[in-house]
Design a protein around this motif. Structure first.
Motif, short mmCIF file in Angstrom:
data_model
loop_
_atom_site.label_atom_id
_atom_site.label_comp_id
_atom_site.label_asym_id
_atom_site.label_seq_id
_atom_site.Cartn_x
_atom_site.Cartn_y
_atom_site.Cartn_z
N PHE A 153 58.17 22.23 52.06
CA PHE A 153 58.03 21.59 53.36
C PHE A 153 58.78 22.37 54.43
O PHE A 153 58.28 22.53 55.55
CB PHE A 153 58.54 20.14 53.30
CG PHE A 153 57.57 19.23 52.61
CD1 PHE A 153 56.41 18.81 53.26
CD2 PHE A 153 57.78 18.83 51.30
CE1 PHE A 153 55.50 17.98 52.62
CE2 PHE A 153 56.86 18.01 50.66
CZ PHE A 153 55.72 17.59 51.32
N ILE A 154 59.97 22.85 54.07
CA ILE A 154 60.70 23.68 55.05
C ILE A 154 59.89 24.93 55.35
O ILE A 154 59.74 25.34 56.51
CB ILE A 154 62.09 24.07 54.50
CG1 ILE A 154 62.90 22.80 54.24
CG2 ILE A 154 62.81 24.97 55.49
CD1 ILE A 154 64.25 23.08 53.61
N LEU A 158 58.44 26.06 58.97
CA LEU A 158 58.67 27.38 59.58
C LEU A 158 57.35 28.06 59.91
O LEU A 158 57.18 28.65 60.97
CB LEU A 158 59.47 28.27 58.62
CG LEU A 158 60.97 28.03 58.60
CD1 LEU A 158 61.59 28.83 57.48
CD2 LEU A 158 61.57 28.43 59.94
N TRP A 159 56.43 27.94 58.97
CA TRP A 159 55.13 28.58 59.16
C TRP A 159 54.43 27.97 60.37
O TRP A 159 53.84 28.65 61.19
CB TRP A 159 54.29 28.41 57.89
CG TRP A 159 52.91 28.96 58.02
CD1 TRP A 159 52.54 30.26 57.89
CD2 TRP A 159 51.73 28.22 58.35
NE1 TRP A 159 51.20 30.39 58.11
CE2 TRP A 159 50.68 29.15 58.40
CE3 TRP A 159 51.46 26.88 58.61
CZ2 TRP A 159 49.38 28.78 58.68
CZ3 TRP A 159 50.16 26.51 58.90
CH2 TRP A 159 49.13 27.45 58.93
N ARG A 164 52.13 28.08 65.46
CA ARG A 164 51.59 27.09 66.40
C ARG A 164 52.43 26.88 67.66
O ARG A 164 52.00 26.19 68.57
CB ARG A 164 51.44 25.72 65.70
CG ARG A 164 50.45 25.71 64.56
CD ARG A 164 49.02 25.67 65.08
NE ARG A 164 48.08 25.57 63.99
CZ ARG A 164 47.56 26.63 63.36
NH1 ARG A 164 47.89 27.83 63.73
NH2 ARG A 164 46.71 26.47 62.37
N THR A 165 53.65 27.40 67.70
CA THR A 165 54.46 27.14 68.88
C THR A 165 54.61 28.39 69.73
O THR A 165 54.35 29.51 69.27
CB THR A 165 55.88 26.67 68.50
OG1 THR A 165 56.54 27.75 67.84
CG2 THR A 165 55.83 25.48 67.57
N SER A 239 58.06 39.15 57.01
CA SER A 239 56.99 38.27 56.55
C SER A 239 57.59 37.03 55.89
O SER A 239 58.27 37.13 54.87
CB SER A 239 56.09 39.01 55.57
OG SER A 239 55.35 38.10 54.80
N LEU A 240 57.32 35.84 56.44
CA LEU A 240 57.85 34.60 55.86
C LEU A 240 57.18 34.24 54.54
O LEU A 240 57.87 33.95 53.55
CB LEU A 240 57.72 33.45 56.85
CG LEU A 240 58.63 33.52 58.07
CD1 LEU A 240 58.54 32.22 58.85
CD2 LEU A 240 60.06 33.79 57.66
#
Lengths: 627, 258
Positions: A153-154, A158-159, A164-165, A239-240
């Motif tokens: 979920f974390i 983050l993704w 999206r932001t 890269s996350l």
């Protein structure tokens, strides 16, 4: 089968903190291009702050609130670090900032010691999650299951933030092309600060989150640093998803390693890293770095000239005075000077690689410690006479360097640096875990020089001759056609290749030569101390050399030696105080901020401004080129 | 006269795109040959194949009658081909003369020597080369402080260091002021005449091309569409079409001429 599943679940739970810390590092690197060595320290701070908060805040809310607050607190500390330490040095030469972050490590180490004391602290159990779940009959701690569930979920959050932001768009854009983002009117200073804060907060979160599993101690900054670097590099810088994937791979691998081959868990991690980088040089999900994109920041290096007769005379007088040291210095002075001389040679060998070759090695201890171990192993196991072992040590180190260089030179920039670090760590873990041969943690002892050299005064002369000889040889090579070819390969690979210079061969040879000289320093070291321990191969030893080379001045010929001499001397004075790391760290940060060109570089600039012949044109100021 | 450089059916495809399509031409000794064409015509790809940076999909390159396709940039340079870059590539930490000395050291196979000081080796020859391009006065300046036009001239001196029989110049005047452009091409033309070097160059500046090239080739969409001297190329309806589009050809062709 049950056991197998349980192992995987444990691995996934362990991946949680690792992922958080690694993606913080990855974010920071992606946007600011800073390799943040202090990231482990932020993780440690997160653990300690979380612990303190948990003691104050009660219950469920207290526990989870403390973790969150620890993250925020470390994020704020990150803001302070970025604004006070890093902002002044963004324009400094490439990778110079990592020296500043090393200073931060030292400061945080001592501050943590001051505030929380030297004892290891046990983390509290999470309220309501004390027991174990039985999954297919195997016990899994409840906290592990929770970690395992919340980590994705974390990661998703983050993704989401990244894709999206607005902040996420800016971060991704800056990762690809900082200049363009700046040109489009984004305030880079605040973007950098924001990203650094976010990355720090993630590290703090990771530190607090692992409290019930591992607690907090003063060594955890370096303990986490290595696996985090490995994860970031395997996943791909910036890269996350890569970081998540790699964190899982490394953690699961580790859990299985502990069960099946406990003797080589550490080695395993680095072998995986090396294999991944050989197949995918930019990590599993990383992108190729565009060459020259963030290449030489700052002014290009000045042309070099061999020392003038006057400089040579001064150096000769200095050496002559040094040779008279046994007449007026005590035993302590002799031993200290021997140490400094050896360290100068070590630093000079790295400087050759870094300054002239433009090859930033994060793992130069591999050759220093490697040389020391080659000598020690020969003496211990084959009863080789000291003189022969002394000569074979640098050759052994050179051979290690050939192999490492051959693999690493397929990469450039930070990936090259990371791969050299991986090899050094591989060697370190080999020595650490192969106890029957290397003695492991207990090291190898009774490695004394031959009888006729077994006297501090005589050994001082040995060290003097070989260190100064080595340094002069490195300097001479800089002025020779080979040294010029090395600089040519660094300055413009395109032109060098187009005029018949085999740049890879030149660089590999230089890498080997630097390794050889590092090995010589290692051999001098082992016979001066009579013993060698794995910490001579450690990441800290590599950093030591790196720091003094940067602080001395990468773009100057004398930088390595001057930096090494200065800081080894200062260190000797400072270590007499209890909180010497704090002072040393602040000193390093001070030098970084005040003299971003290093000691020698800044002296040269001062000379040009205030000295004779204050012309801007390099052609007329020949004197300073010789420094 | 025999051809110094010859290509036969040179072709390069990237996936479905044919960047260079069956290009055959020959460059004679002492000739100054220009390759022109609009952006994306395949000039750079063509050049990269000649220099060994890219392997051709098919076709062959001959240097003095010998096949050089498949050789790397270093080997091709050793066979007597010099090159200059569209964006200069220089050793920024060295002086001007040292930049040239570097090429001479490489030419003499002295890269791996560690004995004499490099800055003393081949200095005279390097100074002579710099003199040839009018840079001798700046020989001991730090090359990082030079003006761009001077860097281009220095690069020419580097390219001439091993007495090449062939010089490949990729947009030699790109990024230079108009007066400097003509001066550099005049210099190149003089060197061709004096040293007997053959030159192949690409160029966007038509003044430079029509003023100095002995012969001009026009590349469009990867294919060679015309070849001839300045007058022939100017009069070629196909070339006019490519550069100016169909329609009022004559009036604008005059303008290009100016």
């Amino acid at each position: 089968m049950e056991f197998f599943v349980a192992q995987i679940l444990t691995g996934l739970a362990n991946a949680s903190s690792l992922f958080l810390v690694a993606c913080g590092l990855s974010l920071i690197f992606g946007v600011t291009r800073i390799v943040n060595f202090a990231h482990g320290s932020l993780y440690m701070l997160g653990a300690y702050i979380g612990l303190t908060l948990m003691e104050v805040l009660p219950g469920h809310f207290g526990f989870w609130g403390s973790i969150l607050l620890a993250g925020i607190a470390v994020g704020l500390i990150g803001v302070v670090i970025e604004m006070l330490v890093l902002r002044p040095v963004y324009r400094a030469p490439e990778l110079f900032q990592l020296v500043a972050t090393f200073g931060v490590i030292l400061v945080i180490q001592d501050l943590a010691l001051l505030i929380w004391g030297p004892e290891d602290q046990l983390g509290p159990r999470a309220p309501g999650l004390r027991g174990v779940f039985r999954i297919m009959g195997e016990p899994i701690p409840k906290y592990d299951i929770v970690l395992l569930i919340i980590t994705p979920f974390i990661a998703l959050a983050l993704w989401w933030m990244m894709t999206r932001t607005r902040l996420g768009v800016l971060v991704r854009a800056a990762t690809q092309d900082r200049e363009m983002v700046g040109a489009l009117g984004v305030n880079q200073a605040w973007l950098f600060t924001g990203v650094f804060a976010l990355g720090s907060a993630l590290a703090g979160l990771g530190g607090a989150l692992q409290l019930p599993k591992g607690g907090a101690d003063l060594l955890m900054d370096f303990t986490i640093l290595t696996p985090v670097f490995v994860v970031v590099v395997i996943g791909g810088m910036g890269s996350l998803p890569g970081a998540y994937l790699a964190a899982i791979i490394i953690s699961v691998l580790n859990v299985f390693g502990v069960t099946y081959i406990p003797q080589s868990t550490l080695v395993l991690m680095f072998i995986v890293m090396i294999v991944v980088l050989m197949i995918r040089p930019y990590g599993l999900l990383g992108r190729e770095e565009v060459a020259g994109e963030h290449g030489q920041v700052g002014e290009p290096e000045e042309p070099i000239k061999p020392a003038s007769a006057r400089v040579r005379a001064i150096v000769a007088v200095g050496l002559a005075l040094l040779a008279l040291l046994p007449l007026f210095g005590g035993n302590f002075a002799l031993v200290l000077t021997t140490d400094i001389l050896i360290f100068c040679l070590f630093a000079a060998s790295l400087h050759f690689l870094l300054g002239l070759g433009g090859m930033v090695s994060f793992g130069h201890a591999a050759y220093y410690g490697g040389g020391a171990y080659v000598a020690a192993l020969l003496v211990t196991w084959t009863e080789t006479p000291m003189e022969l072992a002394f000569l074979l040590a640098p050759i052994g180190a050179g051979l290690i360097a050939i192999v490492v260089g051959w693999v690493c030179l397929r990469l450039t920039g930070v990936y090259f640096a990371m791969l050299t670090l991986a090899f050094a760590q591989l060697l370190w873990s080999l020595v650490w875990q192969w106890q029957e041969v290397t003695g492991g943690d207990d090291g190898l002892v009774n490695i004394w020089p031959a009888g006729w050299l077994n006297d501090n005064t005589i050994y001082f002369y040995v060290a003097l001759v070989f260190s100064v000889g080595g340094i002069l040889m490195l300097r001479h090579v800089a002025h020779s056609p080979f040294g010029y070819a090395l600089r040519a390969a660094r300055d413009s690979k395109r032109q060098a290749e187009a005029t018949g210079i085999d740049t890879r061969r030149v660089q590999l040879l230089a890498f080997t030569f630097a390794g050889f000289m590092g090995g010589l320093a290692g051999a001098l070291f082992v016979f001066s101390k009579g013993s060698v321990f794995p910490n001579e191969l450690e990441i800290v030893r590599s950093f030591d050399a790196l720091i003094v080379v940067f602080l001395g001045g990468v773009k100057t010929l004398a930088g390595g030696v001057v930096g090494a001499g200065f800081f080894k001397g200062v260190e000797d004075v400072l270590t007499r105080f209890e909180y010497w790391r704090l002072i040393m760290g602040l000193l390093i940060i001070f030098v970084v901020v005040v003299a971003p060109e290093g000691i020698v570089g800044s002296l040269r600039r001062a000379w040009r401004h205030f000295g004779p012949g204050d012309s801007q044109d390099a052609a007329t100021t020949k004197e300073e080129r010789r420094l | 006269m025999s051809a110094i450089l010859e290509t036969r059916g040179l072709t390069k495809t990237f996936g479905g795109l044919t960047a260079v399509d069956d290009v055959s031409f020959a460059l004679q000794k002492g000739e100054l040959l220009a390759m022109i064409g609009p952006n994306g015509a395949g000039k750079s790809t063509c050049f990269n194949m000649l220099m060994g940076q890219l392997p051709p999909t098919s076709g062959a390159v001959y240097l003095d009658g010998e096949v050089i396709t498949g050789l790397g940039p270093r080997q091709i340079w050793r066979r007597g081909v010099g090159r200059t870059f569209q964006i200069t590539a220089t050793y920024a930490s060295m002086t001007v003369v040292e930049n040239v000395q570097m090429a001479l050291l490489s030419h003499n196979g002295e890269i791996f020597r560690v004995l004499p000081f490099a800055h003393r080796m081949h200095r005279d020859r390097a100074l002579a080369l710099l003199d040839m391009v009018g840079m001798a006065a700046q020989a001991d300046r730090h090359c990082a402080v030079l003006a761009y036009g001077d860097l281009k001239r220095m690069e020419l001196a580097i390219a001439l260091a091993h007495d090449p029989k062939l010089l490949l110049m990729d947009e030699p005047t790109a990024g230079m002021a108009p007066r400097e452009r003509l001066a550099l091409m005049e210099l190149t033309a003089r060197i061709v005449a004096e040293q007997g070097v053959s030159v192949l160059f690409t160029e966007h500046d038509m003044d430079v091309v029509f003023g100095h090239a002995h012969r001009i080739m026009v590349l469009n969409r990867g294919a060679l569409i015309a070849e001839g001297n300045a007058a022939e190329i100017r009069a070629n309806p196909l070339v006019q079409d490519v550069y100016l589009g169909g329609g009022t050809v004559f009036g604008r062709a005059e303008k290009t001429d100016a």
